[in-house]
Design a protein around this motif. Sequence first.
Motif, PDB file in Angstrom:
ATOM      1  N   MET A   1       0.818  -1.209   0.000  1.00  0.00           N
ATOM      2  CA  MET A   1       0.000   0.000   0.000  1.00  0.00           C
ATOM      3  C   MET A   1       0.850   1.255   0.000  1.00  0.00           C
ATOM      4  O   MET A   1       0.355   2.353   0.136  1.00  0.00           O
ATOM      5  N   ASN A   4      -0.097   4.430  -2.251  1.00  0.00           N
ATOM      6  CA  ASN A   4      -1.159   5.367  -1.925  1.00  0.00           C
ATOM      7  C   ASN A   4      -1.127   5.789  -0.458  1.00  0.00           C
ATOM      8  O   ASN A   4      -2.071   6.350   0.051  1.00  0.00           O
ATOM      9  N   LEU A   5       0.001   5.517   0.228  1.00  0.00           N
ATOM     10  CA  LEU A   5       0.041   5.856   1.652  1.00  0.00           C
ATOM     11  C   LEU A   5      -0.170   7.349   1.866  1.00  0.00           C
ATOM     12  O   LEU A   5      -0.823   7.762   2.820  1.00  0.00           O
ATOM     13  N   TRP A   7      -2.022   9.278   0.243  1.00  0.00           N
ATOM     14  CA  TRP A   7      -3.460   9.572   0.171  1.00  0.00           C
ATOM     15  C   TRP A   7      -4.178   9.115   1.435  1.00  0.00           C
ATOM     16  O   TRP A   7      -5.114   9.781   1.898  1.00  0.00           O
ATOM     17  N   VAL A   8      -3.729   8.022   1.980  1.00  0.00           N
ATOM     18  CA  VAL A   8      -4.299   7.561   3.253  1.00  0.00           C
ATOM     19  C   VAL A   8      -4.023   8.598   4.344  1.00  0.00           C
ATOM     20  O   VAL A   8      -4.898   8.924   5.144  1.00  0.00           O
ATOM     21  N   GLY A  11      -6.317  11.408   3.966  1.00  0.00           N
ATOM     22  CA  GLY A  11      -7.629  10.991   4.474  1.00  0.00           C
ATOM     23  C   GLY A  11      -7.674  11.020   5.985  1.00  0.00           C
ATOM     24  O   GLY A  11      -8.637  11.518   6.597  1.00  0.00           O
TER      25      GLY A  11
ATOM     26  N   ALA B  67      -1.965   3.976  13.368  1.00  0.00           N
ATOM     27  CA  ALA B  67      -1.791   3.885  11.925  1.00  0.00           C
ATOM     28  C   ALA B  67      -0.541   3.077  11.579  1.00  0.00           C
ATOM     29  O   ALA B  67      -0.551   2.261  10.667  1.00  0.00           O
ATOM     30  N   ALA B  77      -6.863   0.801   3.427  1.00  0.00           N
ATOM     31  CA  ALA B  77      -6.923   2.243   3.597  1.00  0.00           C
ATOM     32  C   ALA B  77      -8.198   2.665   4.332  1.00  0.00           C
ATOM     33  O   ALA B  77      -8.156   3.494   5.247  1.00  0.00           O
ATOM     34  N   LEU B  80      -8.093   1.977   7.998  1.00  0.00           N
ATOM     35  CA  LEU B  80      -7.161   2.868   8.679  1.00  0.00           C
ATOM     36  C   LEU B  80      -7.805   4.249   8.916  1.00  0.00           C
ATOM     37  O   LEU B  80      -7.697   4.829   9.992  1.00  0.00           O
ATOM     38  N   ILE B  81      -8.489   4.746   7.893  1.00  0.00           N
ATOM     39  CA  ILE B  81      -9.095   6.068   8.001  1.00  0.00           C
ATOM     40  C   ILE B  81     -10.267   6.042   8.982  1.00  0.00           C
ATOM     41  O   ILE B  81     -10.437   6.950   9.805  1.00  0.00           O
TER      42      ILE B  81
END
Lengths: 101, 241
Positions: A1, A4-5, A7-8, A11, B67, B77, B80-81
């Motif tokens: 991942m 896109n970390l 982007w996480v 978020g 995280a 993802a 996590l969010i």
Amino acid sequence: MNDNLIWVIIGMGLVTYIPRMLPLVMFHTNNLHPRVQGILKNVPFAILGALIFPGVLTINPDSVLYGVIGAAAAFIAAWLNLNVIIVVLASILVLYGYTFL
Amino acid sequence: MLPSPAISSEPTHGLWKKGIQAGLPIAIGYMPVAFTFGLLAKAAGLSLFETVGMSIIVFAGASQYIALSMVAAASGAAELILTTFIMNIRHLLMSASLKERAEDEPKWIKAIYAFFITDETFSVAATSQEKKITASYLLGLGLAAYSSWVVFSGAGYLMGSGLPESLQASMGIALYAMFIALLVPAAKKSRKVIALAGTAAVLNSLFSFIPFLSGGWGIILSTLIAAVSIEFFVKGDERNE
């Protein structure tokens, strides 16, 4: 991942920022019921209790006593009306000394 | 002492400084926590950019730690969010409480300083002697805390080894000592404060044994129950705070 970390992370930032911002910016609270106002004014002192316990007892996973000593040092320093920064430094010093006993 | 050059016409100037001063204990307290975060982030395989970026963008200790463990466990993802959101939903309560004492200022300014609300900055601001909380004060306070958080996240990543163990362990008391220092003077003056903090402390300790109430929920629930129940018990007989 890993791709896109970032982007996480963005978020995570959004869902953290929104609860911080919404009440302060959006709520129209000028005519709140006095009871609700009273409750909101109680929050800081209640949350301090919840932030201190049980967390302070677990700062050293091996020894509850460690946290108790640190908290006692802070309590005494705070009782003497010392400045917050002095209270913080004093409790660090006491625990630092204690580790060498 | 030199004669002071015409008393500053901007009272906000002093508030800004006061805020930074009030933020110093937080800056000290964040140091070991951020430093360790940097170390763990490296171990979890994050880049320096991602590590410092997370501290710059998220600025929330506990959820950043979680995280890392979720990245290490290759969680998705969305998960996590969502976890981050749940951990930090308590900021709603702090933001609403802060609004009660916030100076009337434009919304966009409030939207900026809202970013800096953490357990620690909120506790300091909400228990401060200021009559109204202003943007200058909050920005000074917030930036002192924030810069420590960001700088020491990066430092932890780059140093790659921990602080000496005895120092790391003893510095773990810093934030708790600060909370105690904020609470005790108020508790000396008001039994209501003792009741509020005591109730929430007992509840949160009990909740810590219940798995699904760990993390963010325990703090929200214990704070809410204490704040509401004490308000109804105490009624009007202790309005002299």
